[in-house]
Scaffold this motif. Structure first.
Motif: not given
Length: 387
Positions: A20-33, A358-361, A372-383
């Motif tokens: 199969q072609a590569p796909t992305l699966t959402s794992v979690k959201e990570i916040s960096f305060n 290492k864990e993904g994208l 929940n947008y806050n310019p002082k907190i960086a939020r990323y979704e890990l796939f």
């Protein structure tokens, strides 16, 4: 014997067809305060191959913050020794925790700092460039990194001390972009950590690769990254990645980026026809254009990821602008064969900001449309990358 051979060939065919072609699966959201709005970010591996996300604040508290991938603050490095004198910062390029290059903004200065923020060395690039007649302004792409001991910067032509510049706005505009588009596009720095620093201009007139008219204005600088002995350069004004071989800087190949959902590449503007409102044209491309937004290489799985926002008709759907529009993630193997195109819906991710770990994208969720947008907190979704 024929039956055995037939079964063997069928088995190979089944395996190749069923992959199969590569796909992305959402794992979690990570916040960096971070605590302050951040200007820049990068992913960094130390000498023990431990993974950090580094966020730079150049304007509020002048600091570089290192986080583990689970969102814990590991270390902060002050940048005050540079900014307290009124200097502005364009980019941080991390070689190691104890060797961080700071590139000045609009001043062609480079500083080398250690893990405590102390300046170990500073260099005025204007003093070592091989051409003192033509003045350039140097900057860096977001995901720039060292290629051995060498560092590549973008060079934007600004003036020639021997020229008599035209006085009329339209004539000056044509003169400027003609000069700009025929001048060097990159500066290669060598040995900047010792007393034998040197540099050399590279790749003359990159924009001419996709635009033969020298009087076309291109609003935004090209982007670039290196992968071993390959340099990849691209622009919002074309649909192609240009692959140069290092260290010769010879053009090796062209990679055309194609999407089933949008056109790619927004043309520049003809200086001969109009006085250009740079900010208006730049905003129009950034808000509605179908462009190559970012390209990253996954060294763990040997894949390339390209993000492309879908072009929007601003007259029909003016509300779908900036990040509030669909985008595609195009996945390629390390030979640049397209393996898949995944479509993301509008308003949830920043398609300009993605990183491989290492864990993904990681794809940024710092979008004002998110509740929940806050310019002082960086939020990323890990796939997770299903390859």
């Amino acid at each position: 014997m024929q039956k055995i051979l037939y079964s063997f060939l069928c088995g190979i065919l089944f395996i190749s067809c069923s992959k199969q072609a590569p796909t992305l699966t959402s794992v979690k959201e990570i916040s960096f305060n971070i605590g302050t709005p951040f200007s820049d970010r990068t992913i960094f591996h130390d000498k023990n191959k431990f993974e950090y996300l580094a966020f730079a604040d150049y304007y509020t508290k002048s600091k570089l913050s290192f986080f583990t991938l689970n969102g814990k603050l590991k270390k902060e490095i002050p940048l005050n020794e540079i900014t307290r004198n009124g200097e502005e910062i364009d980019r941080c390029i991390i070689k190691s925790l104890d060797s961080i290059v700071i590139l000045g903004r609009y001043n062609n200065r480079v500083w080398l700092i250690n893990e405590t923020g102390n300046v170990l060395k500073q260099l005025n690039l204007n003093t070592i460039v091989p051409d003192k007649i033509n003045e350039y302004e140097f900057s860096s792409s977001a995901d720039n990194s060292f290629n051995g001991e060498n560092l590549l910067l973008f060079s934007a032509w600004r003036s020639n001390s021997n020229d008599v510049e035209p006085e009329k706005d339209k004539d000056y505009q044509k003169y400027f972009y003609n000069r700009y588009n025929n001048s060097y596009s990159f500066l290669e720095l060598k040995n900047i950590f010792n007393n034998y620093a040197s540099c050399k201009y590279r790749i003359k007139g990159f924009n001419k690769q996709f635009e033969k008219n020298s009087e076309i204005a291109h609003m935004i600088l090209p982007l670039y990254f290196t992968n071993n002995n390959d340099l990849f350069v691209y622009s919002i004004h074309c649909d192609t990645l240009y692959n140069y071989e290092l260290p010769s800087y010879k053009l090796k190949t062209k990679i055309k980026i194609k999407s089933k959902h949008t056109s790619i590449g927004e043309r520049g503007y003809n200086c001969d026809k109009e006085i250009i409102d740079h900010q208006s044209h730049t905003n129009n491309i950034a808000h509605y254009g179908g462009v190559i937004a970012n390209v990253v290489y996954d060294k763990f799985r040997k894949l390339y990821f390209v993000t492309v926002p879908h072009k929007i008709d601003d007259k029909k759907e003016p509300e779908k602008k900036k990040l509030n529009r669909p985008f595609s993630v195009l996945i390629y193997n390390n030979k640049w064969k397209q393996l898949n195109e995944l479509v993301f819906q509008s308003g949830k991710h920043n398609f300009f900001d993605l990183m491989v770990c290492k864990e993904g994208l990681l794809i940024s969720k710092n979008v004002k449309e998110n509740k929940n947008y806050n310019p002082k907190i960086a939020r990323y979704e890990l796939f997770k990358i299903n390859n």
